[in-house]
Design an enzyme around this catalytic site. Structure first.
Site, PDB file in Angstrom:
ATOM      1  N   TYR A   1      30.747 -42.339  21.782  1.00  0.00           N
ATOM      2  CA  TYR A   1      31.808 -41.928  20.847  1.00  0.00           C
ATOM      3  C   TYR A   1      33.065 -41.512  21.592  1.00  0.00           C
ATOM      4  O   TYR A   1      34.163 -42.044  21.350  1.00  0.00           O
ATOM      5  CB  TYR A   1      31.325 -40.785  19.948  1.00  0.00           C
ATOM      6  CG  TYR A   1      32.463 -40.024  19.320  1.00  0.00           C
ATOM      7  CD1 TYR A   1      33.360 -40.658  18.465  1.00  0.00           C
ATOM      8  CD2 TYR A   1      32.660 -38.667  19.590  1.00  0.00           C
ATOM      9  CE1 TYR A   1      34.429 -39.961  17.899  1.00  0.00           C
ATOM     10  CE2 TYR A   1      33.714 -37.971  19.021  1.00  0.00           C
ATOM     11  CZ  TYR A   1      34.595 -38.616  18.185  1.00  0.00           C
ATOM     12  OH  TYR A   1      35.652 -37.926  17.627  1.00  0.00           O
TER      13      TYR A   1
ATOM     14  N   THR B   1      40.373 -36.674  19.520  1.00  0.00           N
ATOM     15  CA  THR B   1      39.409 -35.585  19.672  1.00  0.00           C
ATOM     16  C   THR B   1      39.501 -34.928  21.042  1.00  0.00           C
ATOM     17  O   THR B   1      39.951 -35.550  22.015  1.00  0.00           O
ATOM     18  CB  THR B   1      37.980 -36.141  19.484  1.00  0.00           C
ATOM     19  OG1 THR B   1      37.020 -35.136  19.795  1.00  0.00           O
ATOM     20  CG2 THR B   1      37.730 -37.330  20.405  1.00  0.00           C
ATOM     21  N   ASP B   2      39.036 -33.675  21.116  1.00  0.00           N
ATOM     22  CA  ASP B   2      38.966 -32.997  22.407  1.00  0.00           C
ATOM     23  C   ASP B   2      37.831 -33.536  23.279  1.00  0.00           C
ATOM     24  O   ASP B   2      37.799 -33.285  24.488  1.00  0.00           O
ATOM     25  CB  ASP B   2      38.808 -31.489  22.233  1.00  0.00           C
ATOM     26  CG  ASP B   2      37.568 -31.072  21.446  1.00  0.00           C
ATOM     27  OD1 ASP B   2      36.839 -31.960  20.961  1.00  0.00           O
ATOM     28  OD2 ASP B   2      37.337 -29.852  21.307  1.00  0.00           O
ATOM     29  N   GLU B   3      36.916 -34.317  22.686  1.00  0.00           N
ATOM     30  CA  GLU B   3      35.760 -34.794  23.450  1.00  0.00           C
ATOM     31  C   GLU B   3      36.139 -35.801  24.530  1.00  0.00           C
ATOM     32  O   GLU B   3      35.336 -36.069  25.426  1.00  0.00           O
ATOM     33  CB  GLU B   3      34.704 -35.377  22.511  1.00  0.00           C
ATOM     34  CG  GLU B   3      34.139 -34.338  21.552  1.00  0.00           C
ATOM     35  CD  GLU B   3      32.875 -34.789  20.860  1.00  0.00           C
ATOM     36  OE1 GLU B   3      32.082 -35.531  21.479  1.00  0.00           O
ATOM     37  OE2 GLU B   3      32.680 -34.396  19.694  1.00  0.00           O
TER      38      GLU B   3
ATOM     39  N   LYS C   1      36.877 -43.238  21.823  1.00  0.00           N
ATOM     40  CA  LYS C   1      38.113 -42.545  21.442  1.00  0.00           C
ATOM     41  C   LYS C   1      39.072 -42.450  22.628  1.00  0.00           C
ATOM     42  O   LYS C   1      40.289 -42.575  22.455  1.00  0.00           O
ATOM     43  CB  LYS C   1      37.801 -41.152  20.892  1.00  0.00           C
ATOM     44  CG  LYS C   1      37.154 -41.152  19.518  1.00  0.00           C
ATOM     45  CD  LYS C   1      38.056 -41.756  18.448  1.00  0.00           C
ATOM     46  CE  LYS C   1      39.240 -40.858  18.112  1.00  0.00           C
ATOM     47  NZ  LYS C   1      40.041 -41.400  16.986  1.00  0.00           N
TER      48      LYS C   1
END
Length: 352
Positions: free
Chosen positions: A159, A133-135, A163
């Site tokens: 989260y 993810t970009d997060e 990741k």
């Protein structure tokens, strides 16, 4: 040849499998634990299709993963399985640590053992594709450039931290052991089969039910939005031509504020399913912002375009119209997902 997909009954994973089998004949072994967001009804069109082998199980079950690798000898493992909802990670981070970190570790070790035992040229062809993810990059200010693959990791939620940890494990297994890995970091996805806890499907489902449309804070949080089938095509491109050990950012070139997303959904519903009570925007309700809510994400997707020639096929205007129409056309799917009745469907179709 065969590929092994983890999390293939989830939103992105199921769309990827549907896209994969629509593009060719190579079989898919689909390993999914069928947690609340895993729904085999997403793959109902593949019922009886020998190209899709479903296995219910957990990615932390090393013996099961070893057995699947030995039995099916996949040329690639594509790892979608993850806990992915930020709100849930805030209230219950333990599940995210277990699935996203321990699960990825288990898969890496199983894949390493499998890969090391392969004869050439199978060994040279094998890939471990990690979907992220970009997060992991943290939050951007309004004036900051979009996230590039060289950005430092600054995760801000349980989260995104889990990741980020999984990304680092994948990188380390390549650097230390030589495992041929690929990593993709993607922006927010939307499209068919999206579990109605995320922004776009939640707005559609609530609006149709006449319920409030909850918008965090001032609604000015900005995200980059990508139609899920475009994500699937990007993964196919990276798997086919991506350089081993590299990371590719995947984005839709669609930065939009949450409130503008909600208003767009309302306008489409006004057009496609008018409500006699008035415009759906009347249901917009601002609620207390969630803790540590990142202000802006944006993806610089020039690397994947430059190296692999990939760009999204859908604009946000075309993709969001398809998405809203899909939910209008599939009320039974929504009802069963919300009620949990889809678990009875799994029992009926696949047994215990």
């Amino acid at each position: 040849m065969t590929i092994l997909v983890t999390g293939g009954a989830g939103f992105i994973g199921s769309n990827f499998i549907l896209d994969w089998l629509a593009q060719g004949e190579e079989p898919v072994v689909n390993l999914d634990a069928l947690t609340y967001a895993g729904n085999l009804e997403n793959l109902a069109s593949l019922q009886g299709d020998a190209r899709h082998v479903f296995v219910q199980g957990d990615i932390t079950d090393r013996a099961l993963v070893d057995r699947l690798l030995a039995e099916h000898r996949p040329r690639a493992l594509i790892h979608f399985a993850a806990e992915s909802h930020v709100d849930r990670s805030i209230s219950g981070p333990g599940a995210f640590i277990k699935t996203n970190i321990e699960g990825t570790y288990t898969l890496l070790e199983a894949a390493r053992q499998h890969w090391q035992g392969l004869p050439e040229p199978e060994r040279a062809a094998f890939r471990f594709h990690h979907v992220s993810t970009d997060e992991v990059y943290g939050s951007l200010k309004a004036e900051d450039p979009a996230f590039a693959e060289t950005n430092a990791y600054e995760p801000n939620s349980p989260y995104s931290a889990s990741k980020a940890a999984s990304d680092h494990l994948v990188r380390a297994w390549h650097h230390t052991y030589g495992l041929p890995v690929l990593t993709t970091n993607c922006s927010n996805n939307y499209g068919p089969y999206h579990f109605p806890e995320k922004l776009i499907p939640l707005m559609i489902v609530n609006a149709l039910a006449g319920k409030p449309l909850p918008v965090y804070g001032d609604g000015q949080q900005i995200r980059d939005w990508l139609y899920v089938r475009d994500h699937a095509s990007a993964i196919r491109a990276v798997l086919a031509e991506g350089r081993v050990g590299e990371t590719y950012n995947i984005g839709g070139w669609n930065e939009m504020a949450n409130i503008d997303i909600v208003k767009t959904v309302c306008a489409l519903l006004d057009e496609l399913r008018p409500d006699a009570a008035g415009p759906y925007s009347r249901l917009i309700t601002y609620v207390k912002d969630r803790p540590g809510h990142d202000r802006r994400y944006a993806i610089d997707a020039r690397k994947i375009e430059r190296e692999l020639g990939w760009r999204p096929a859908e604009t946000f205007a075309t993709g969001i119209r398809k998405t809203v129409q899909w939910y209008l056309d599939h009320p039974a799917w929504v009802q069963r997902v919300q009620s949990g009745a889809y678990r009875d469907w799994v029992q009926q179709q696949y047994g215990a």
